[in-house]
Write an enzyme that holds these catalytic residues in place. Structure first.
Site, PDB file in Angstrom:
ATOM      1  N   LYS A  31      38.058  47.415  54.505  1.00 40.38           N
ATOM      2  CA  LYS A  31      37.920  47.259  53.043  1.00 40.38           C
ATOM      3  C   LYS A  31      37.757  48.637  52.435  1.00 40.38           C
ATOM      4  O   LYS A  31      37.316  49.571  53.099  1.00 40.38           O
ATOM      5  CB  LYS A  31      36.671  46.429  52.734  1.00 40.38           C
ATOM      6  CG  LYS A  31      36.670  45.837  51.341  1.00 40.38           C
ATOM      7  CD  LYS A  31      37.426  44.532  51.308  1.00 40.38           C
ATOM      8  CE  LYS A  31      37.644  44.024  49.898  1.00 40.38           C
ATOM      9  NZ  LYS A  31      38.212  42.649  49.910  1.00 40.38           N
ATOM     10  N   ASP A  40      42.023  43.597  45.309  1.00 41.35           N
ATOM     11  CA  ASP A  40      40.722  42.923  45.239  1.00 41.35           C
ATOM     12  C   ASP A  40      40.304  43.053  43.768  1.00 41.35           C
ATOM     13  O   ASP A  40      41.177  43.294  42.904  1.00 41.35           O
ATOM     14  CB  ASP A  40      39.700  43.575  46.192  1.00 41.35           C
ATOM     15  CG  ASP A  40      38.447  42.711  46.380  1.00 41.35           C
ATOM     16  OD1 ASP A  40      38.509  41.725  47.129  1.00 41.35           O
ATOM     17  OD2 ASP A  40      37.411  42.990  45.738  1.00 41.35           O
TER      18      ASP A  40
HETATM   19  P1  NDP Z   1      40.035  40.129  39.562  1.00 38.76           P
HETATM   20  O1  NDP Z   1      39.692  41.521  39.237  1.00 38.76           O
HETATM   21  O2  NDP Z   1      41.402  39.639  39.371  1.00 38.76           O
HETATM   22  O3  NDP Z   1      39.060  39.131  38.791  1.00 38.76           O
HETATM   23  C1  NDP Z   1      37.675  39.223  38.910  1.00 38.76           C
HETATM   24  C2  NDP Z   1      37.046  38.227  37.970  1.00 38.76           C
HETATM   25  O4  NDP Z   1      35.639  38.181  38.201  1.00 38.76           O
HETATM   26  C3  NDP Z   1      37.208  38.618  36.504  1.00 38.76           C
HETATM   27  O5  NDP Z   1      37.189  37.468  35.723  1.00 38.76           O
HETATM   28  C4  NDP Z   1      35.955  39.461  36.276  1.00 38.76           C
HETATM   29  O6  NDP Z   1      35.586  39.531  34.912  1.00 38.76           O
HETATM   30  C5  NDP Z   1      34.938  38.712  37.070  1.00 38.76           C
HETATM   31  N1  NDP Z   1      33.904  39.636  37.562  1.00 38.76           N
HETATM   32  C6  NDP Z   1      34.089  40.713  38.339  1.00 38.76           C
HETATM   33  N2  NDP Z   1      32.930  41.343  38.577  1.00 38.76           N
HETATM   34  C7  NDP Z   1      32.012  40.639  37.903  1.00 38.76           C
HETATM   35  C8  NDP Z   1      30.615  40.783  37.754  1.00 38.76           C
HETATM   36  N3  NDP Z   1      29.953  41.795  38.335  1.00 38.76           N
HETATM   37  N4  NDP Z   1      29.972  39.854  36.998  1.00 38.76           N
HETATM   38  C9  NDP Z   1      30.645  38.847  36.399  1.00 38.76           C
HETATM   39  N5  NDP Z   1      31.978  38.657  36.493  1.00 38.76           N
HETATM   40  C10 NDP Z   1      32.635  39.539  37.253  1.00 38.76           C
HETATM   41  O7  NDP Z   1      39.572  39.925  41.091  1.00 38.76           O
HETATM   42  P2  NDP Z   1      40.002  38.799  42.107  1.00 38.76           P
HETATM   43  O8  NDP Z   1      40.215  37.514  41.415  1.00 38.76           O
HETATM   44  O9  NDP Z   1      41.049  39.353  42.984  1.00 38.76           O
HETATM   45  O10 NDP Z   1      38.682  38.697  43.012  1.00 38.76           O
HETATM   46  C11 NDP Z   1      37.618  37.777  42.732  1.00 38.76           C
HETATM   47  C12 NDP Z   1      36.808  37.570  43.995  1.00 38.76           C
HETATM   48  O11 NDP Z   1      37.645  37.027  45.013  1.00 38.76           O
HETATM   49  C13 NDP Z   1      36.188  38.807  44.610  1.00 38.76           C
HETATM   50  O12 NDP Z   1      34.964  38.449  45.231  1.00 38.76           O
HETATM   51  C14 NDP Z   1      37.194  39.217  45.676  1.00 38.76           C
HETATM   52  O13 NDP Z   1      36.609  39.993  46.682  1.00 38.76           O
HETATM   53  C15 NDP Z   1      37.588  37.841  46.180  1.00 38.76           C
HETATM   54  N6  NDP Z   1      38.869  37.737  46.887  1.00 38.76           N
HETATM   55  C16 NDP Z   1      40.026  38.185  46.341  1.00 38.76           C
HETATM   56  C17 NDP Z   1      41.213  38.022  47.012  1.00 38.76           C
HETATM   57  C18 NDP Z   1      42.530  38.423  46.421  1.00 38.76           C
HETATM   58  O14 NDP Z   1      43.552  38.176  47.069  1.00 38.76           O
HETATM   59  N7  NDP Z   1      42.598  38.984  45.244  1.00 38.76           N
HETATM   60  C19 NDP Z   1      41.260  37.435  48.364  1.00 38.76           C
HETATM   61  C20 NDP Z   1      39.987  36.936  48.818  1.00 38.76           C
HETATM   62  C21 NDP Z   1      38.845  37.108  48.096  1.00 38.76           C
HETATM   63  P3  NDP Z   1      36.168  40.721  33.984  1.00 38.76           P
HETATM   64  O15 NDP Z   1      37.574  40.319  33.675  1.00 38.76           O
HETATM   65  O16 NDP Z   1      35.265  40.747  32.832  1.00 38.76           O
HETATM   66  O17 NDP Z   1      36.078  41.952  34.831  1.00 38.76           O
HETATM   67  O1  2IT Z   2      38.941  39.745  50.287  1.00 41.35           O
HETATM   68  C1  2IT Z   2      40.143  39.615  50.620  1.00 41.35           C
HETATM   69  O2  2IT Z   2      40.476  38.918  51.580  1.00 41.35           O
HETATM   70  C2  2IT Z   2      41.153  40.301  49.830  1.00 41.35           C
HETATM   71  N1  2IT Z   2      40.811  40.953  48.852  1.00 41.35           N
HETATM   72  C3  2IT Z   2      42.588  40.264  50.250  1.00 41.35           C
HETATM   73  C4  2IT Z   2      42.850  41.236  51.350  1.00 41.35           C
HETATM   74  C5  2IT Z   2      44.306  41.398  51.733  1.00 41.35           C
HETATM   75  O3  2IT Z   2      44.534  42.281  52.567  1.00 41.35           O
HETATM   76  O4  2IT Z   2      45.178  40.686  51.238  1.00 41.35           O
END
Ligand code: NDP
Ligand code: 2IT
Length: 444
Positions: free
Chosen positions: A126, A166
């Site tokens: 990561k 992420d």
């Molecule tokens: P994005 O940046 O696309 O979206 C994040 C969302 O969460 C936004 O709505 C953001 O609000 C909100 N957010 C972020 N930080 C905070 C905080 N500190 N307090 C409140 N709201 C918050 O990220 P992802 O959707 O990609 O990721 C979301 C979660 O999923 C994370 O935990 C990530 O690690 C996990 N994840 C992501 C994967 C991926 O493929 N993208 C895969 C597996 C897990 P705002 O718009 O205001 O910032």
């Molecule tokens: O937390 C996660 O699994 C991710 N942000 C996606 C990682 C990836 O390599 O697609």
């Protein structure tokens, strides 16, 4: 003192000020107790747990960049290459002001087991930076991404370490980073996943994490005789994971009534309008406050509140520790039957325990959100073969992976007589393959 307790104590002592990392290590090692106890003497002699909780390598670097007014800023970049036991390091890059080494380590540690659960050959890593893309111009984001990659490119490669998106890292950021990598290394290779479709990206990667959450959730419910159709769902977040979880839930006939961002949340009694959500967050990069303009029946509230809404299923998709014990109590009192973690560790340790004690069907993030990284691995395969699969092909593979994943964590939970405890099931099933590979490869 037991081996597990000894290692937890050492991790806390040797990594002060990394509470999220302690939390992740404790959760995993506590779950592994029955497996460790069976082989305690051998594991101790091999220092297996010490090797598991110490990253193979951690890289921290300076990221200077110039804003639109000519001001120079310096952010900190990280890449933690945690485990290459079962494949090249694989995991996302988080761009958010809260990023620090402890957060990247917790995410990297979780990633080892998540990636193992996918059944695909990917190790755990990561990275990220405390840079905040919010409110920055495209040129400023490009300047940051290029500077970040000018250092990171020394440590990654299609067969060594393959980062992805992420929080804060989406298609735009991946594009700028890929361009800089290609320029500096002279290699057009699958060094990043989540790439645009015109330069090596995979169809369905954008949707994969959110869709995957719904595929595993649907399978778990089905195996418990519950139909997802007609269920009321509360979702937090409004980014990549939340958006596509809401889209798939809606396609499956459920109704998602909430979503949120870091400033507030929305309640839409008619079900979240996905095209409106995409326009506000993906296209216009606006705040969720805009949502009622598209849906007059919906209400916007400042602050936190998604978990106060009555629902059958809760899917936290924002960030770590966003669902507290108080929230869990409210959800249970309101009759929630299942929780699936779209985000990484969104539920606090106390809230997780409360759900398990109350027999709520709880799918931990390392299982529930594994569809994203699994599809990243499918993107790596397509890049290596120089071919492109159709949306349906990738989506079908993703669905199979999530269904198999459910059965592997269910089987592991049953094997250790902890039926329906998917926290234990996921940690044990993920661990077994990694340990086997570590054992086979000797002390490295
Ligand atoms: P994005 O940046 O696309 O979206 C994040 C969302 O969460 C936004 O709505 C953001 O609000 C909100 N957010 C972020 N930080 C905070 C905080 N500190 N307090 C409140 N709201 C918050 O990220 P992802 O959707 O990609 O990721 C979301 C979660 O999923 C994370 O935990 C990530 O690690 C996990 N994840 C992501 C994967 C991926 O493929 N993208 C895969 C597996 C897990 P705002 O718009 O205001 O910032
Ligand atoms: O937390 C996660 O699994 C991710 N942000 C996606 C990682 C990836 O390599 O697609």
């Amino acid at each position: 003192m037991s081996y597990v307790d000894e290692v937890i104590e050492t991790v806390v002592k040797e990594n002060p000020s990394e509470p999220e990392f302690h939390q992740a290590v404790k959760e995993v090692l506590e779950s592994l107790r029955p497996v460790i106890e069976k082989n305690e003497a051998k594991f101790r002699r091999d220092a297996l747990l010490e090797r598991l909780v110490n990253p193979e390598r951690q890289i921290k670097f300076r990221v200077p960049w110039i804003d639109d007014n000519g001001q120079v800023h310096v952010n900190t970049g990280y890449r933690v290459q945690f485990s290459s036991a079962i494949g090249p390091y694989k995991g996302g890059l988080r761009l958010h002001p809260s990023v620090n080494l402890g957060i990247i380590k917790f995410l990297g540690f979780e990633q080892i087991f998540k990636n193992s659960l996918t059944g695909l050959p990917i190790g755990g890593g990561k990275g990220g930076s405390d840079f905040d893309p919010k409110g920055k111009s495209d040129r400023e984001v490009m300047a940051f991404c290029q500077s970040f990659m000018s250092e990171l490119c020394k440590y990654i490669g299609a067969d060594t370490d393959v980062p992805a998106g992420d929080i804060g890292t989406g298609a735009r950021e991946i594009g700028y980073m890929f361009g800089e990598y290609k320029k500096l290394r002279g290699l057009f290779e699958g060094v990043l996943t989540g790439k645009g479709l015109s330069y090596g990206g995979s169809l369905a990667r954008t949707e994969a994490t959110g869709y995957g959450v719904l595929y595993i959730l649907e399978e778990m419910l089905k195996c418990h005789g519950i139909d997802i159709k007609g269920k009321i769902i509360t979702v937090s977040g409004s980014g990549n994971v939340a958006t596509y979880a809401i889209e798939k839930a809606t396609q499956l006939g459920a109704k998602v009534v909430t979503c949120s961002d870091s400033t507030g949340w929305v309640y839409d009694p008619d079900g979240i309008d996905v095209p409106a959500l995409k326009e506000i967050k993906e296209k216009n990069r606006q705040r969720l406050r805009e949502y009622p303009k598209y849906r007059p029946n919906a209400k916007y509230f400042d602050g936190k509140g998604v978990w106060t809404v009555k629902s059958d299923i809760a899917i936290p998709c924002a960030t770590q520790n966003e669902l507290t014990l108080e929230d869990a109590k409210m959800l249970v009192a309101n009759g929630v039957i299942a929780v699936a973690e779209g985000a990484n560790m969104p539920t606090t340790a106390e809230a997780t325990e409360y759900f398990l004690d109350n027999k709520i069907l709880f799918l931990p993030g390392k299982a529930a959100n594994a569809g994203g990284v699994a599809t990243s691995a499918l993107e790596m395969s397509q890049d290596s073969e120089r071919i492109k699969w159709s949306f349906e092909e990738v989506d079908t593979k993703l669905k199979h992976i999530m269904i198999n994943l459910y059965h592997s964590i269910d089987d592991a939970a049953k094997k250790y007589e902890m039926q329906d405890n998917f926290v234990v099931g996921a940690n044990i099933a993920g661990f077994e393959k990694v340990v086997d590979a570590m054992d086979a490869q000797g002390i490295v």
